[in-house]
Design an enzyme around this catalytic site. Structure first.
Site, short mmCIF file in Angstrom:
data_model
loop_
_atom_site.label_atom_id
_atom_site.label_comp_id
_atom_site.label_asym_id
_atom_site.label_seq_id
_atom_site.Cartn_x
_atom_site.Cartn_y
_atom_site.Cartn_z
N LYS A 12 0.85 -1.20 0.00
CA LYS A 12 0.00 0.00 0.00
C LYS A 12 0.88 1.24 0.00
O LYS A 12 2.06 1.20 0.35
CB LYS A 12 -0.94 0.01 1.21
CG LYS A 12 -0.26 0.00 2.59
CD LYS A 12 0.25 1.36 3.07
CE LYS A 12 0.97 1.25 4.42
NZ LYS A 12 1.70 2.47 4.79
N ASP A 138 -2.69 -1.50 10.77
CA ASP A 138 -2.82 -1.45 9.31
C ASP A 138 -3.52 -2.68 8.72
O ASP A 138 -3.90 -2.67 7.55
CB ASP A 138 -1.44 -1.33 8.66
CG ASP A 138 -0.86 0.08 8.78
OD1 ASP A 138 -1.62 1.00 9.09
OD2 ASP A 138 0.35 0.23 8.55
#
Length: 284
Positions: A12, A138
């Protein structure tokens, strides 16, 4: 019950990372724009008769015990179902470790998905996200469908649409500790009040929302950050920023053609430095 599963585990980028305040629990309240990208680790899962969690990897620096988020994710599922056997997990690493690209969290999310599938638990994404949030902030994003704005410690997510972006990532082949970066960050009153949903609709507006509050801390210690950002802008990036706690820096581009032109110049300039340059695109 399935015996084997193979999953791609994406990286990401944080298009923005704003630190709002320090919480009583020691974490920081943030607002961040997150997008998955086409840089993947590959994880292979298989069941074992012998009880335990067995992690194998092609990366010599990756921990294979309880320090690995994959181990913690597997352990959380096995404890819930009281499984008497074991699980073997092979991790083929392509996402650099300690790079700010979320590889460990993504691997843990893939582990939750895989074991949910192998054991036919039929747990919803929401249920898996709850388990993931107990392991790492996350992880829920990698169980979330699409791009998102993250709130809280990054675990509260609101879906957003982002135009199709192309990226060049530069990883300078050293790690930065997330804990160190947050510990050395000094909170200011300079808040970020842009309406992100509006700015994210048009690719040419996105450079105006690129921001990472940890960048000042990391670049002060590692001047390579500014060198990489300037290099990406010089070869045509619409904007450039550091992702997560670094040290990876990304540049955004409108097309694959623009990326190809930029890579030709970067490979000449950075070949001697030994930095890793990666091409990717956003996954929506």
């Amino acid at each position: 019950m399935m015996r084997k599963v193979r999953l791609k585990s994406p990286a990401k980028v944080n298009l923005s990372l704003e630190i709002l305040k320090k919480r009583q629990d020691g974490y920081h309240e943030i607002r961040t724009v997150l997008q998955k990208i086409s840089l993947y680790d590959i994880l292979n899962f298989s069941l074992e008769k012998e009880k335990g969690i067995f992690i194998e990897t092609d990366h010599p620096s990756l921990p294979i015990g309880r320090d690995n988020l994959v181990y913690k994710a597997a352990e959380s599922i096995l404890k819930r179902i009281k499984y008497n056997g074991g699980v073997r997990i092979r991790i083929e690493k392509r996402i650099p470790i300690g790079s700010g690209l979320g590889g460990g969290s993504s691997n843990a999310a893939s582990t939750l998905k895989a074991l949910n599938k192998i054991f036919k638990l039929d747990m919803s994404d929401k249920a898996l996200m709850k388990i993931g949030s107990e392991i790492g902030a996350d992880i829920p994003f990698f169980l979330f469908d699409g791009s998102a704005i993250g709130f809280g410690i990054g675990d509260k997510l609101k879906g957003i649409e982002i135009p199709h972006l192309w990226y060049i990532l530069i990883y300078p082949n050293f790690e930065v500790s997330t804990r160190w970066a947050y510990k050395n960050f000094l909170l200011t009153k300079n808040q970020f009040h842009l309406k992100l949903h509006t700015f994210l609709k048009n690719i040419y507006n996105i450079p105006s929302i690129l921001r990472n509050d940890l960048e000042g801390v990391v670049s002060k210690e590692y001047p390579e950050i500014e060198i990489m950002k300037r290099a990406l802008l010089d070869v045509g990036a619409l904007g450039s920023s550091m992702t997560g706690s670094g040290p990876t820096v990304f540049g955004i581009f409108e097309s694959k053609r623009d990326v190809k032109k930029a890579l030709e110049k970067l490979n000449i300039d950075f070949k001697e430095r030994g930095w890793t340059i990666i091409e990717a695109h956003g996954i929506n």
